[in-house]
Design an enzyme around this catalytic site. Structure first.
Site, short mmCIF file in Angstrom:
data_model
loop_
_atom_site.label_atom_id
_atom_site.label_comp_id
_atom_site.label_asym_id
_atom_site.label_seq_id
_atom_site.Cartn_x
_atom_site.Cartn_y
_atom_site.Cartn_z
CG ASP A 166 -1.73 1.32 1.24
OD1 ASP A 166 -2.50 1.54 0.29
OD2 ASP A 166 -1.55 2.13 2.17
NE ARG A 173 -4.93 4.80 -4.93
CZ ARG A 173 -5.45 4.83 -3.69
NH1 ARG A 173 -4.87 4.18 -2.70
NH2 ARG A 173 -6.53 5.50 -3.46
CE LYS A 192 -3.33 2.60 4.86
NZ LYS A 192 -3.12 3.82 4.11
#
Ligand code: URA
Length: 430
Positions: A166, A173, A192
């Site tokens: 992530d 992103r 997370k």
């Protein structure tokens, strides 16, 4: 042992580009290979854009989340108290973690809040707490466990081994315009939280000008996606949909938000901050199976005592004076009437430009910078009366902050009755 299947990244990208669904094996492979650097940044950029445009179904999102969890370590913070966690999708003046964690701990639960720093117009919990002299964000897993057992509440930086996929993907992103995708946001948040070992999770999903999700409908879709991922991973998850068109409370920034949180913990503070803190606490306690009344515990001063112990345990001095700004600029009411609107996004950008937030993740923040909203929608105001205080150590930042505030508030002869801050609740039970 079975050898995991490997794929060509272009085939996975093409499948999603053409609107297909990715198989479990494709998802496991692509997330793992990207984390290891085998799938290149440009290939993951293309896949993230394909996901952005084509979406993913609930089973794909859940598997993607699982693959991101598996990319790193899982913490186990279970101790003698029931553990319950909270996450907010982020807003302006959103200091709720600060009063909420000690409140829920004072009611008997263990609250581990692994938090982040701010980027853009929404502030970061760690930046706010770092305005307290001596307070330390970085704790080891054993320090987190000891503090949870002793105090019941910890707010600290996430350990680096949690969901590394992530971390990489979020940075990608950010620079490829693929942040605002519900599958990608939901899997990012939940990977997370699940990796942190949450046994129950309450989500504050915000909608409005100061939030990621601009409409209640979008927030509802995100909230249902988040709760269904939680349920799929065995984590009871409740989402509250809350209004973020107006800043929360009066303070937006770092030290000013700490000061406002302390007011709430001492039984005062703005009513919207108290209302949301108590609403989230009720849901967290319900998940933890604790029947205490958080409003009564807040009024008793016990939550404030827990706050002081939580801050001291991390090296902070809860009674030390907070930093004050070198310069204060006051914005006055241009006319008499009722404050009809105060736009969260405009105030968030103003606070950020005054130095409360950062443009790049390595930038420092000013502890004393921010905006104080002296009036909130519905308040009667008189021409020339102070409306907003702009706090900064760098007075040359004021013109840019004032520009952000242009059109950010309005005065009318009457204002609509305020809406409740919590609009809907979505409960995912396992
Ligand atoms: N917060 C996260 O952790 N991830 C996102 O994608 C958006 C908000």
């Amino acid at each position: 042992m079975e050898t995991p299947r490997s794929f060509a990244a272009v085939d996975v990208i093409r499948a999603k580009r053409d609107g297909g669904r990715l198989t479990d094996e494709q998802i496991d492979w692509v997330v793992d290979a990207y984390t290891r650097g085998v799938v290149a940044e440009e290939q993951m950029s293309a896949l993230a854009m394909a996901i952005f445009l084509r979406g993913m179904d609930t089973a794909e999102i859940s598997r993607w989340t699982r693959a991101m969890i598996e990319s790193g370590e899982r913490l186990s913070l279970a101790g003698s108290r029931p553990t319950v966690d909270k996450h907010s999708t982020g807003g302006v003046g959103d200091k709720i973690t600060l009063p909420l964690a000690p409140l829920v701990a004072a009611c008997g639960a263990a609250v581990p809040q692994l938090s982040g720093r701010g980027l853009g117009h929404t502030g970061g919990t760690l930046d706010k707490l770092e305005s307290i002299p001596g307070w330390r964000a970085a704790l080891s897993t054993s320090e987190i466990q000891a503090q949870l057992e002793d105090v019941g509440a910890v707010v600290c930086a996430a350990t680096s081994g949690l969901a590394p996929a992530d971390k990489k993907l979020y940075a990608l992103r950010d620079v490829t315009s693929t942040v605002e995708s519900i599958p990608l946001i939901a899997s990012s948040i939940m990977s997370k939280k699940i990796a942190e070992g949450a046994s129950g999770l309450v989500l504050d999903v915000k909608f409005g000008s100061g939030a990621f999700m601009k409409t209640l409908d979008q927030a509802r879709t995100l909230a249902s996606t988040l709760t269904s991922i939680g349920v799929d991973h065995g984590v009871p998850t409740t989402a509250l949909l809350t209004d973020m068109n107006v800043p929360l409370g009066r303070a937006v920034g770092n030290a000013v938000e700490v000061a406002e949180s302390v007011e709430v913990l001492q039984g005062g503070g703005p009513s919207d901050v108290v209302e949301l803190t108590v609403a989230l606490a009720r849901e967290m306690l319900a998940l933890a199976g604790i029947s205490a009344d958080p409003a009564a515990v807040l009024a008793s001063g016990e939550a404030y005592e827990t706050w002081c112990r939580m801050i001291s345990a991390q090296g902070g001095d809860p009674s030390a004076p907070l930093p004050t700004p070198a310069h204060v600029h006051t914005v006055v009411a241009p006319a008499s009437g009722v404050l009809a609107s105060l736009d969260a996004y405009a105030v968030g950008v103003a606070a950020w430009r005054l130095g409360a937030g950062r443009a790049r993740k390595e930038d420092p923040v000013q502890a004393a910078a921010g905006v104080l909203c002296l009036a909130k929608p519905g308040s009667a105001v008189t021409e020339g009366e102070p409306l907003l205080e702009l706090h900064t150590d760098t007075p040359d930042a004021v013109p840019a902050a004032l520009e952000a505030l242009e059109g950010g508030f309005s005065i009318a002869s009457a204002a609509a009755a305020p809406e409740p801050i919590v609009r809907e609740t979505i409960r995912g039970t396992v």
